[in-house]
Enzyme design. Structure first.
Site, PDB file in Angstrom:
ATOM      1  N   ASP A   1     -13.258   4.061   2.042  1.00 10.62           N
ATOM      2  CA  ASP A   1     -13.007   3.945   3.565  1.00 10.62           C
ATOM      3  C   ASP A   1     -13.585   4.847   4.455  1.00 10.62           C
ATOM      4  O   ASP A   1     -14.645   4.576   4.997  1.00 10.62           O
ATOM      5  CB  ASP A   1     -11.392   4.082   3.553  1.00 10.62           C
ATOM      6  CG  ASP A   1     -10.803   3.985   4.848  1.00 10.62           C
ATOM      7  OD1 ASP A   1     -11.547   3.274   5.628  1.00 10.62           O
ATOM      8  OD2 ASP A   1      -9.522   4.002   4.975  1.00 10.62           O
TER       9      ASP A   1
ATOM     10  N   GLU B   1      -7.644   3.639  -3.136  1.00  9.02           N
ATOM     11  CA  GLU B   1      -8.653   3.937  -1.687  1.00  9.02           C
ATOM     12  C   GLU B   1      -9.033   5.478  -1.625  1.00  9.02           C
ATOM     13  O   GLU B   1      -7.866   6.243  -1.557  1.00  9.02           O
ATOM     14  CB  GLU B   1      -7.711   3.220  -0.675  1.00  9.02           C
ATOM     15  CG  GLU B   1      -8.498   3.104   0.720  1.00  9.02           C
ATOM     16  CD  GLU B   1      -8.071   2.507   1.827  1.00  9.02           C
ATOM     17  OE1 GLU B   1      -7.171   1.286   1.334  1.00  9.02           O
ATOM     18  OE2 GLU B   1      -7.999   2.829   2.929  1.00  9.02           O
TER      19      GLU B   1
ATOM     20  N   ASP C   1      -3.678   4.805  -1.309  1.00  8.50           N
ATOM     21  CA  ASP C   1      -4.464   5.187  -0.466  1.00  8.50           C
ATOM     22  C   ASP C   1      -4.504   6.880  -0.464  1.00  8.50           C
ATOM     23  O   ASP C   1      -3.465   7.231   0.194  1.00  8.50           O
ATOM     24  CB  ASP C   1      -4.583   4.745   0.946  1.00  8.50           C
ATOM     25  CG  ASP C   1      -5.620   5.057   1.969  1.00  8.50           C
ATOM     26  OD1 ASP C   1      -6.540   5.822   1.387  1.00  8.50           O
ATOM     27  OD2 ASP C   1      -5.742   4.634   2.796  1.00  8.50           O
TER      28      ASP C   1
ATOM     29  N   LYS D   1       0.749  -1.191  -0.065  1.00 13.18           N
ATOM     30  CA  LYS D   1      -0.038   0.034   0.048  1.00 13.18           C
ATOM     31  C   LYS D   1       0.897   1.354  -0.101  1.00 13.18           C
ATOM     32  O   LYS D   1       1.914   1.257   0.621  1.00 13.18           O
ATOM     33  CB  LYS D   1      -0.862   0.008   1.290  1.00 13.18           C
ATOM     34  CG  LYS D   1      -2.010   1.102   1.383  1.00 13.18           C
ATOM     35  CD  LYS D   1      -2.782   0.531   2.756  1.00 13.18           C
ATOM     36  CE  LYS D   1      -3.860   2.018   2.772  1.00 13.18           C
ATOM     37  NZ  LYS D   1      -4.794   1.685   3.719  1.00 13.18           N
TER      38      LYS D   1
ATOM     39  N   LYS E   1       0.885   5.569   0.399  1.00 18.15           N
ATOM     40  CA  LYS E   1      -0.231   6.635   0.715  1.00 18.15           C
ATOM     41  C   LYS E   1       0.125   7.687  -0.165  1.00 18.15           C
ATOM     42  O   LYS E   1       1.195   8.008  -0.556  1.00 18.15           O
ATOM     43  CB  LYS E   1       0.276   7.183   1.945  1.00 18.15           C
ATOM     44  CG  LYS E   1      -0.152   6.403   3.318  1.00 18.15           C
ATOM     45  CD  LYS E   1      -1.606   6.507   3.282  1.00 18.15           C
ATOM     46  CE  LYS E   1      -2.135   5.652   4.620  1.00 18.15           C
ATOM     47  NZ  LYS E   1      -3.585   5.562   4.709  1.00 18.15           N
TER      48      LYS E   1
ATOM     49  N   LYS F   1     -13.526  -1.701   8.955  1.00 16.67           N
ATOM     50  CA  LYS F   1     -12.838  -0.983  10.264  1.00 16.67           C
ATOM     51  C   LYS F   1     -13.733  -0.842  11.081  1.00 16.67           C
ATOM     52  O   LYS F   1     -14.669   0.234  11.239  1.00 16.67           O
ATOM     53  CB  LYS F   1     -12.283   0.467   9.856  1.00 16.67           C
ATOM     54  CG  LYS F   1     -10.919   0.444   9.158  1.00 16.67           C
ATOM     55  CD  LYS F   1     -10.352   1.712   9.043  1.00 16.67           C
ATOM     56  CE  LYS F   1      -9.057   1.609   8.214  1.00 16.67           C
ATOM     57  NZ  LYS F   1      -8.637   2.606   7.222  1.00 16.67           N
TER      58      LYS F   1
ATOM     59  N   GLU G   1      -5.037  -5.196   5.801  1.00 13.66           N
ATOM     60  CA  GLU G   1      -3.587  -4.556   5.985  1.00 13.66           C
ATOM     61  C   GLU G   1      -3.377  -4.813   7.509  1.00 13.66           C
ATOM     62  O   GLU G   1      -3.015  -3.391   8.213  1.00 13.66           O
ATOM     63  CB  GLU G   1      -3.831  -3.032   5.738  1.00 13.66           C
ATOM     64  CG  GLU G   1      -5.104  -2.344   6.208  1.00 13.66           C
ATOM     65  CD  GLU G   1      -5.386  -1.027   5.861  1.00 13.66           C
ATOM     66  OE1 GLU G   1      -4.854  -0.560   4.592  1.00 13.66           O
ATOM     67  OE2 GLU G   1      -5.964  -0.405   6.555  1.00 13.66           O
TER      68      GLU G   1
END
Ligand code: MUC
Ligand code: MG
Length: 375
Positions: free
Chosen positions: A250, A223, A197, A166, A168, A274, A328
């Site tokens: 998300d 994401e 993301d 992943k 950022k 989450k 993750e």
């Protein structure tokens, strides 16, 4: 029936081993609330909620989470009987609104307690029980030094066998980020897929062009590219730009009713689960069911939990109908300290479900005392 005797909360302060850069700023600290629920027989369950520094990723704070658990929930729960987690969760909904972090820590500790009392694994007490004994786990690569990121990726493939990375993004110019992500995707092609993301970085107008750049760069999914409060706008973006790259939702998924709206409008290809954001473990189960009914896939998210919370999320993600995007659950590897005697096992890129009852972890009280003494 489980009769609750006592609910206690303890604040722990951890640091991240490496700064986590996201579109809205840098995170170096993780504040954890450890919740212990003891029943009248003296059996204890444990849960946790982690807040990355302050109310930056979402609205929750560690201080608010502590207050909800100790002041607004515990006095009403102690002395009461609950048949199971479903009943317990319904009670929490009567007691307070929102505060997904507090709800998650309370539900986790009840789940651990219920498992210990019945001799069953947490994963078998959730939904229709465990569907998996291991789940894929990815790893985050740094976003500002290509050589170092590739070196890190090679190292962790060697050591742990990750097959998903992943990155950022939404931090510097999108053109540069798409190029960087493309170089990583090409380097690891056939061995690991790359997800990016953006943590809601771009407006809809900006995202039209940017998302296509990441698609052309060979990224496997993106994401939360845009602010997520408008599912219709998210859907329109997908339709009007005709992009094929999967979108993972998300931040906007703040509970089953919101998830339903996003599912109705098909705002995303996949939902990140989450519990702290969904509103608890039971809320995540409902969100996963909503996704399944709408043909939307799921991804197992993290808020950087220690091994206690990671074990609880592992149990949850082992029990949901779909986990096409893996997880993750790398919290313990990113934190400078942990709460259990043994780390959770990662074998060939997969986090292994522990065998023991409840969450299947043993607390390390010395380490916990140390983390509680740090400011
Ligand atoms: C997220 O997905 O936005 C926590 C760890 C991480 O890598 O990202 C955040 C949450
Ligand atoms: Mg995210």
């Amino acid at each position: 029936m489980i009769r609750i005797q006592k609910i206690e909360a303890q604040r722990l302060n951890l640091r991240l081993r490496k700064t986590l850069r996201m579109s809205f700023g840098e995170i170096n600290e993780q504040h954890v609330l450890l919740v212990r629920t003891t029943d009248v027989d003296g059996v204890q369950g444990v849960g946790e909620a982690g807040v990355m520094s302050g109310p930056y990723w979402n609205a929750d704070t560690i201080e608010g989470t502590h207050a909800v658990v100790t002041r607004y929930a515990a006095p009403w729960l102690e002395g009461r009987d609950f048949a199971n987690l479903t009943e317990y969760s319904q009670m929490l909904h009567k007691l307070f609104r929102g505060n997904g972090s507090a709800r998650t820590a309370l539900e986790m500790s009840f789940l651990d307690l219920e498992g210990k009392k019945s001799g069953r694994r947490a994963a078998d007490l959730l939904g229709d029980g465990a569907r998996r004994t291991q789940i894929p786990v990815g790893w985050t690569l740094g976003s500002n030094d290509l050589g170092l990121a590739i070196e890190d990726g090679e190292r962790v493939i060697n050591e742990r066998g990750h097959r998903m990375f992943k990155l950022k993004v939404g931090i510097v110019e999108p053109e540069k980020e798409a190029e960087y992500a493309g170089a990583i995707a090409r380097h690891f092609q056939g061995r690991a897929r790359v997800l990016v993301d953006a943590n809601q970085a771009w407006s809809y107008a900006e995202a039209r062009d940017i998302v296509l750049r990441f698609q052309d760069a060979g990224v496997a999914a993106i994401e939360q590219p845009t602010p997520g409060h408008d599912p219709i706008a998210m859907r329109r973006l997908r339709e009007e730009t005709a992009f094929r790259i999967p979108i993972i939702a998300d931040e906007p998924l703040t509970g089953p009713s919101v998830a339903k709206l996003h599912a109705t409008h098909q705002s995303a290809t996949a939902f990140a689960l989450k519990p702290q954001r969904d509103g608890g473990l039971m809320a995540s189960l409902k969100t996963a069911a909503i996704a399944q009914n709408a043909g939307i896939q799921c991804y197992g998210g993290t808020m950087l939990e220690t091994s206690i919370g990671t074990a609880a999320l592992l149990a949850l993600y082992a029990s949901v109908p779909d986990l096409s995007w893996g997880s993750e659950l790398f919290g313990p590897l990113r934190l400078d300290g942990d709460t259990t005697t043994e780390p959770l096992l990662i074998r060939d890129g997969h986090l292994q479900l522990p065998e023991g009852p409840g969450l299947g972890v043993t607390l390390d009280e010395d380490r916990i005392r140390h983390l509680a003494s740090l400011s």
